[in-house]
Design an enzyme around this catalytic site. Structure first.
Site: not given
Length: 325
Positions: A239, A268, A290
């Site tokens: 993350r 994000e 991602h």
């Protein structure tokens, strides 16, 4: 008929129809991560099940406003956006998809390591610029193989273990650090336990494999990077919130790190003005958007696991991978 609400930027009605046809008998609502809790409450007040994007948020306001809510199911492994205390207070079970993407993310972690080691970004640009021979000469006898490297894994859950298994095939030396030492697994996965500071000092690659919580948020900070070798690489497929972006930028600018491979960057969605997209460090970064955990096989597993847990709860049974206990 039951009421199921999806809050996601990846799931679609077509995807549900194709992968969970059993849900056709239920009332299904779809919302994006940008939709407000007020909009969800107004449109789907009878929601019994919430299925949420791993990057999504389900706060106390939404949980408290849905009196029939019984389950919040993360589409992925992450669940940091779900208010667990509020869920417990309202008797709502929260589950994730633990282990569903371990192989997929492990493959990306190793790919990023190899791409950093082979200087993929700079090498690709050199070919586009007509500097292929120059880049080849610069790399001659300099680029290492993964078998020459020590990889340090921060955390040793499902994804870290899958990563260790892949690295074993490359012949890399693998260290791991974790709150709990797993001595019984060390021989099986070909890993050695090391305290955090020792791992940072010895590893040629430091790869994050931990969840985001108060103890880990921004753990990769200036002090963290200062403990790494100056020719080491930083890998993050977990993350973006684990990383202090300013500290990573400074470490790369000051040549305190050789480079970084990142599948995740916070916040994000990543916008063009994110400080890590600085042109000065472009050749030191290998970036993926991602996508580590969203292979075709992983997505199939995600849908079936969602069906399994939703069905269990609706039938009064205990679902799997509860994180709110």
């Amino acid at each position: 008929m039951h009421h199921i609400t999806f809050i996601s930027n990846v799931t679609s009605l077509d995807g549900i129809r194709q992968n969970i046809p059993e849900f056709s008998e239920h009332s299904i609502h779809f919302f994006s991560l940008a939709d407000s809790p007020e909009a969800i409450l107004a449109a789907a007040p009878d929601t019994e099940i919430i299925v949420v994007d791993a990057m999504g948020r389900v706060g106390a306001d939404l949980i408290g406003g849905l009196p029939l809510l019984r389950l919040i199911q993360s589409e992925g492994v992450g669940y940091q956006g779900i208010d667990l205390a509020a869920a417990r207070a309202h008797g709502v079970t929260v589950c994730n998809n633990k282990g569903v993407n371990d192989t997929a993310v492990a493959e990306t972690a190793v790919m990023l390591m190899l791409a950093c080691l082979k200087e993929l970004t700079a090498g690709s640009q050199a070919v586009y610029d007509g500097r292929q021979i120059e880049a080849k000469q610069a790399a001659f006898g300099v680029v290492r193989e993964l078998s020459e490297c020590t990889v340090g894994l921060i955390g040793f859950g499902d994804i870290a273990r899958a990563t260790a298994k892949l690295l074993k095939g490359f012949g890399a030396t693998v260290l791991y650090t974790n709150r709990t030492r797993y001595e019984a697994l060390e021989e099986e996965y070909g890993v050695q336990y090391a305290a955090s500071d020792k791992l940072l000092a010895q590893a040629d690659f430091v790869s994050l494999h931990v969840a985001v919580c108060e103890d880990t948020r921004l753990m990769a900070n200036a002090a963290f990077f200062s403990k790494m070798k100056e020719d080491a690489y930083f890998i993050n497929t977990s993350r973006g919130e684990l990383v202090d972006n300013a500290a990573l930028l400074q470490a790369l600018l000051a040549q305190k790190l050789a480079g970084a491979g990142l599948d995740v960057i916070a916040p994000e969605p990543v916008t063009a003005d994110n400080i890590l997209l600085d042109e000065r460090i472009k050749n030191k970064l290998v970036l993926t958007p991602h996508i580590a955990g969203i292979t075709s096989l992983t997505v199939k597993k995600i849908y079936r696991n969602i069906y399994r847990n939703v069905t269990a709860v609706l039938q009064g049974q205990t679902p799997q991978n509860i994180v709110s206990a």
